[in-house]
Design an enzyme around this catalytic site. Structure first.
Site, PDB file in Angstrom:
ATOM      1  N   MET A   1      16.530  29.108   5.845  1.00  0.00           N
ATOM      2  CA  MET A   1      16.523  27.767   6.402  1.00  0.00           C
ATOM      3  C   MET A   1      15.601  26.915   5.573  1.00  0.00           C
ATOM      4  O   MET A   1      14.561  27.364   5.138  1.00  0.00           O
ATOM      5  CB  MET A   1      16.084  27.819   7.848  1.00  0.00           C
ATOM      6  CG  MET A   1      14.613  28.008   8.044  1.00  0.00           C
ATOM      7  SD  MET A   1      14.338  29.050   9.451  1.00  0.00           S
ATOM      8  CE  MET A   1      15.002  30.571   8.894  1.00  0.00           C
ATOM      9  N   SER A 322      16.473  27.274  16.993  1.00  0.00           N
ATOM     10  CA  SER A 322      17.433  26.623  16.092  1.00  0.00           C
ATOM     11  C   SER A 322      17.075  26.929  14.648  1.00  0.00           C
ATOM     12  O   SER A 322      15.906  27.152  14.324  1.00  0.00           O
ATOM     13  CB  SER A 322      17.379  25.113  16.281  1.00  0.00           C
ATOM     14  OG  SER A 322      16.169  24.588  15.767  1.00  0.00           O
ATOM     15  N   ASP A 323      18.065  26.900  13.784  1.00  0.00           N
ATOM     16  CA  ASP A 323      17.735  26.860  12.363  1.00  0.00           C
ATOM     17  C   ASP A 323      17.059  25.508  12.145  1.00  0.00           C
ATOM     18  O   ASP A 323      17.265  24.558  12.903  1.00  0.00           O
ATOM     19  CB  ASP A 323      18.975  27.016  11.497  1.00  0.00           C
ATOM     20  CG  ASP A 323      18.609  27.504  10.096  1.00  0.00           C
ATOM     21  OD1 ASP A 323      17.447  27.332   9.689  1.00  0.00           O
ATOM     22  OD2 ASP A 323      19.485  28.044   9.402  1.00  0.00           O
ATOM     23  N   CYS A 324      16.227  25.437  11.104  1.00  0.00           N
ATOM     24  CA  CYS A 324      15.298  24.310  11.047  1.00  0.00           C
ATOM     25  C   CYS A 324      16.004  22.974  10.866  1.00  0.00           C
ATOM     26  O   CYS A 324      16.757  22.778   9.912  1.00  0.00           O
ATOM     27  CB  CYS A 324      14.248  24.590   9.978  1.00  0.00           C
ATOM     28  SG  CYS A 324      13.286  26.036  10.483  1.00  0.00           S
ATOM     29  N   SER A 326      18.303  21.807  12.895  1.00  0.00           N
ATOM     30  CA  SER A 326      19.708  21.854  13.298  1.00  0.00           C
ATOM     31  C   SER A 326      20.084  20.698  14.211  1.00  0.00           C
ATOM     32  O   SER A 326      21.231  20.260  14.207  1.00  0.00           O
ATOM     33  CB  SER A 326      20.006  23.147  14.050  1.00  0.00           C
ATOM     34  OG  SER A 326      20.042  24.223  13.175  1.00  0.00           O
TER      35      SER A 326
END
Ligand SMILES: *[C@@H]1O[C@H](CO)[C@@H](O)[C@H](O)[C@H]1NC(C)=O
Ligand SMILES: *[C@@H]1O[C@H](CO)[C@@H](O)[C@H](O)[C@H]1NC(C)=O
Ligand SMILES: *[C@@H]1O[C@H](CO)[C@@H](O)[C@H](O)[C@H]1NC(C)=O
Ligand SMILES: *[C@@H]1O[C@H](CO)[C@@H](O)[C@H](O)[C@H]1NC(C)=O
Ligand SMILES: *[C@@H]1O[C@H](CO)[C@@H](O)[C@H](O)[C@H]1NC(C)=O
Ligand SMILES: *[C@@H]1O[C@H](CO)[C@@H](O)[C@H](O)[C@H]1NC(C)=O
Ligand SMILES: *[C@@H]1O[C@H](CO)[C@@H](O)[C@H](O)[C@H]1NC(C)=O
Length: 806
Positions: A1, A322-324, A326
């Site tokens: 990410m 969350s992915d960073c 997102s």
């Protein structure tokens, strides 16, 4: 990410720059790098924990007024108390990776983002290296360790990594929550992140996940804890990226805007399975959702994926992150439903996304509540999941079991040796004509060491690495065996210049043996960078052929890569006697390669993904998600399960310096399953309807799934050298079922067998898990009829009959 700043264009420029800059992973590309857990003193003095009476005293607070510090209460009660004591604005500040804490309650800051994909890494802001802890053991990249096909190794590496992580936490240099491993299946050979993953088979990936997660998380002696909501954690692990995430940047299609169009059948069979195994078998304490959309819905905003599947059906004990950035991506790139920032955070919170890697929750959840878009109760639910994980980690009460871990536990001899062992176990012997390998060091006085990876250092530790203890290059390790003539052969990995080929040829002409070390690196396959083709770049092929052509002694080709390479030219070139694939072998890659070349270790690794011919990528775009062939478009199938064409080397391929012979000792060859009146036959599609058996299948959910197929094989080492053999077991469904897999891995074991010796290997296969087929409607079914169990490339093959009766 990668952290996405508010200026996206600038961001993509920076990411592109970081990817080509060798020091990218050492540069925190975000604003948080200076924030640590605030009670850890800078130079590693005695650490403390939240509910330390002394600490509360120092803060001028009375700890006894805070029930969340009462150890006699269950974690969920304590977490509720803590959350109930916060105001809305205080709660909101705890929803980002960079938790601000609540000084009023004595709750310190906490940075949730740390990484430990193959060693403690400083990619996340929660972890850093400095004079006190200058480095941590950098194990091989996951694609290499996966190739060992050794579950015990995967777990042992996880244990070593978590020991170093705990030691660094004690010294105030690391967090307790690690967003590793990456368990997306390598659906397409071009994917830039194959380096981070255990390959293309969902079952193998799931087994890797379960073992590595247990290695990171399990506290010795508490493996069988009955209450999984309070099971202690050594460190917390996270399986990512959920789900159907495997396009990074291919011909301008980027992950932040990609909509993966996935059938429910592929979802169940391929994309979800490793995550299901990670949660159910690994009992992971976190799942990260991905940037992409799945069938139109951003993964981080999909209640079916998060709340219903991960939280509901699989019963996650932990939090979803969350992915960073997102959520920002959802608004600015996907433009999903025209969401405002407040709509977006409401959608993701309600879908089950507990923690935002980023600042959208901390910025917009407060106003979202005021606008009536999300309820405070939804926030409370998420915060409780987060605090229970921190309690399980000992963040509140301490974890005396690990207090003694410190500097001596990081980069210990034992861990460095394990890094070397993991690299040796993962090395795959692809070609070995006339016993070119192992090279007899007594006969070698001069060695030509050639190629753009001959002096590989940082390339061997790949991405999501930390600062290694000490890297030993192949060149250094090989130099111990004789006088070395080193010629790089190429200016850089892309090898756009042929002028360095001639000096390399001169070296090979004179040397008693030639080792060419070539391949690719993060400038060609990486996060945010998929490959365009499967060939060696630039003049590398020419370098290898011309050097081999003139070499006086035997020629060994060593390849570094994660994805497969079409090296048919080398496979077919009689001047190249041996080929080794080493993946990205970590800080001890050099010695591991030398051990194999000079016969101190007999290689036994197997390819964890198919090595396709270069023409494969001309046949289908990377963005086509189906695993099965798409006949109407002429697309071939994907992975060994569905691709029925020729390859350079197949999935599971790998040779040895010795020879193994298999004998089937005993096998149960049938299962008769008696049906009760509630178990109904279920129709599945056969190509020739007249072959359709009377009761074609039963849905797995209707079966009790107790039946097992047991068998034993004897693995005999009939060669002259000790060695390790990987027995990979596949099942094949009854013939004639339409559009099912060709075969699927259902088990594997790696065994060491001394020369002349033999080992008995036992397998117990659950019929539902191992013989199931996922039908067009995404139902898991057990077909009746004759299934086939095979080992390896049909070395052993026997039928198993399944029949149902009333
Ligand atoms: C921690 O405290 C103990 C006992 O007070 C002391 O002996 C030790 O040196 C301290 N450790 C550090 C790293 O300061
Ligand atoms: C599997 O890995 C373990 C390390 O956990 C190692 O001790 C063992 O020898 C390996 N097995 C084989 C057959 O290589
Ligand atoms: C946990 O259970 C397994 C299987 O029943 C057993 O083999 C293992 O020894 C147990 N571990 C502990 C620490 O009790
Ligand atoms: C989440 O799951 C729970 C329990 O399965 C259910 O009651 C709730 O309605 C779900 N929420 C959403 C937004 O889907
Ligand atoms: C090998 O690489 C290291 C690190 O990049 C460098 O310091 C060293 O000089 C190189 N060795 C040779 C012989 O070029
Ligand atoms: C391998 O096993 C087969 C069957 O058990 C046997 O017939 C054959 O002789 C064995 N080969 C060697 C080299 O031992
Ligand atoms: C693979 O292809 C060959 C010929 O192209 C065909 O005969 C065979 O049935 C196919 N096998 C499977 C499992 O699809």
């Amino acid at each position: 990410m990668a952290k996405i700043s508010s200026s996206l264009l600038l961001h993509y420029f920076i990411v592109a720059f970081l990817l080509i800059s060798a020091s990218a992973r050492d540069v925190p590309n975000h604003a948080y790098s200076t924030l640590r857990h605030d009670y850890a003193a800078p130079s590693g003095s005695n650490l403390t924990f939240v509910c330390d009476p002394q600490r509360y005293n120092n803060l001028g607070l009375d700890m006894t007024t805070f029930p969340f510090c009462d150890k006699s209460l269950p974690y969920d009660v304590r977490a509720s108390d803590l959350v109930n004591q916060m105001t809305l604005s205080e709660k909101v500040l705890q929803l980002g990776n960079n938790n601000r804490g609540v000084p009023r309650l004595g709750l310190p800051k906490y940075e949730w983002w740390s990484e430990a994909l193959h060693g403690v890494s400083n990619v996340g802001p929660g972890t850093f290296f400095d004079d006190l802890v200058p480095g941590a053991t950098s194990f091989p990249c996951v694609i290499t360790t996966a190739a060992a096909f050794n579950e015990s190794l995967w777990r042992t590496v996880g244990q070593a990594v978590s020991t170093e992580a705990r030691a660094m936490y004690n010294l105030g240099r690391a967090g307790l929550t690690y967003w590793s491993p990456n368990i997306n299946v390598v659906r397409d050979p071009r994917w830039g992140r194959a380096i981070e993953t255990p390959g293309e088979d969902p079952f193998v990936v799931g087994k890797y996940a379960a073992n590595y997660v247990r290695g990171l998380q399990d506290v010795e002696g508490t493996e069988n804890f009955t209450d999984l909501n309070s099971r202690p954690l050594k460190v917390s692990s996270c399986c990512k990226h959920f789900a159907a995430y495997d396009v990074d940047n291919w011909k301008g299609v980027v992950r932040e805007a990609f909509d993966a169009r996935v059938t429910e059948q592929d979802m169940v069979e391929t994309f979800l399975r490793p995550f299901e195994m990670c949660v159910k078998e690994g009992d992971v304490s976190s799942i990260m959702c991905s940037y992409n959309r799945v069938n139109g819905i951003p993964a981080c905003a999909d209640p079916k994926l998060l709340n219903q599947t991960v939280r509901g059906e699989w019963d996650l004990h932990g939090y979803i992150v969350s992915d960073c950035d997102s959520i920002e991506v959802l608004v600015d790139r996907h433009h999903w439903l025209g969401d405002t920032n407040e709509d977006a955070v409401a959608h993701t919170l309600r879908a089950g996304l507990d923690l935002d890697c980023g600042e959208y929750y901390t910025k917009y959840v407060g106003t979202s509540v005021q606008q009536g878009k999300v309820r405070e109760a939804d926030i409370d639910k998420s915060l409780k999941f987060l605090y229970v994980v921190l309690m399980r980690l000992g963040f509140f009460d301490g974890n005396p079991q690990y207090n003694s871990l410190g500097k001596n536990d990081i980069c210990s001899d034992e861990h460095v040796e394990l890094a070397r062992e993991a690299a040796r176990e993962g090395i795959v012997l692809l070609k070995n004509v006339a016993e070119t390998l192992p090279v007899n060091s007594d006969k070698i006085k001069t060695l030509a060491v050639i190629g753009p990876h001959a002096n590989a250092t940082k390339a061997m530790i790949g991405n999501y690495a930390g600062v290694p203890c000490k890297i030993i290059s192949p060149l250094d390790a090989l130099s111990a065996y004789g006088a070395v003539d080193y010629q790089v052969g190429c200016g850089e990995m892309k090898c756009k210049d042929e002028t360095l080929i001639f000096p390399a040829m001169q070296a090979a002409e004179k040397a008693d043996a030639t080792v060419i070390i070539a391949g690719i690196d993060l400038s060609i396959e990486a996060e945010s960078l998929d490959r365009d083709d499967l060939l060696l770049p630039g003049f590398q092929t020419q370098l290898i052929n011309q050097v081999a052509d003139v070499a006086k002694g035997p020629v060994v080709l060593v390849l570094l890569s994660a994805g497969g390479l079409d090296i048919s030219f080398a496979k077919n070139n009689p001047k190249i006697g041996a080929i080794l694939w080493v993946g990205y072998p970590g800080e001890q890659g050099g010695p591991a390669i030398a051990d194999v070349i000079f016969g101190k270790y007999n290689p036994g690794g197997r390819l964890p993904l198919t090595w396709h011919e270069a023409s494969y990528t001309d046949m289908l775009p990377m963005t086509s998600m189906p695993l099965r062939p798409v006949d109407s478009l002429g697309y071939p199938g994907r992975t060994y399960k569905f691709f029925n064409g020729s390859t350079v080397y197949p999935f599971g391929y790998g040779l040895s310096y010795t020879k193994f012979n298999y004998t089937l000792k005993s096998a149960v060859r049938s299962a008769h399953i008696k049906l009760n009146k509630f178990q109904h036959c279920y129709s599945i599609k056969y190509g020739d309807e007249s072959n359709n058996p009377p009761c074609p299948s039963i849905r797995i959910e209707d079966l009790d799934c107790k039946d097992e197929i047991h068998f034993e094989v004897q693995v005999q080492n009939v060669g002259a050298k000790d060695g390790s053999e990987v027995a990979i077991v596949y099942s094949k469904p009854p013939q004639g079922i339409v559009a099912t897999h060709i075969k699927q891995v259902v088990g594997f074991q790696r065994v060491f067998v001394p020369a002349g010796g033999s080992k008995t290997v036992k397998f117990a296969l659950n019929v539902c898990n191992s013989l199931r087929v996922i039908d067009y409607n995404a139902y898991s079914v057990l077909p009746s009829g004759e299934h086939t169990i095979t080992i390896g490339d049909d070395i052993i093959s026997f039928p198993v009959n399944i029949n149902f009766s009333n």
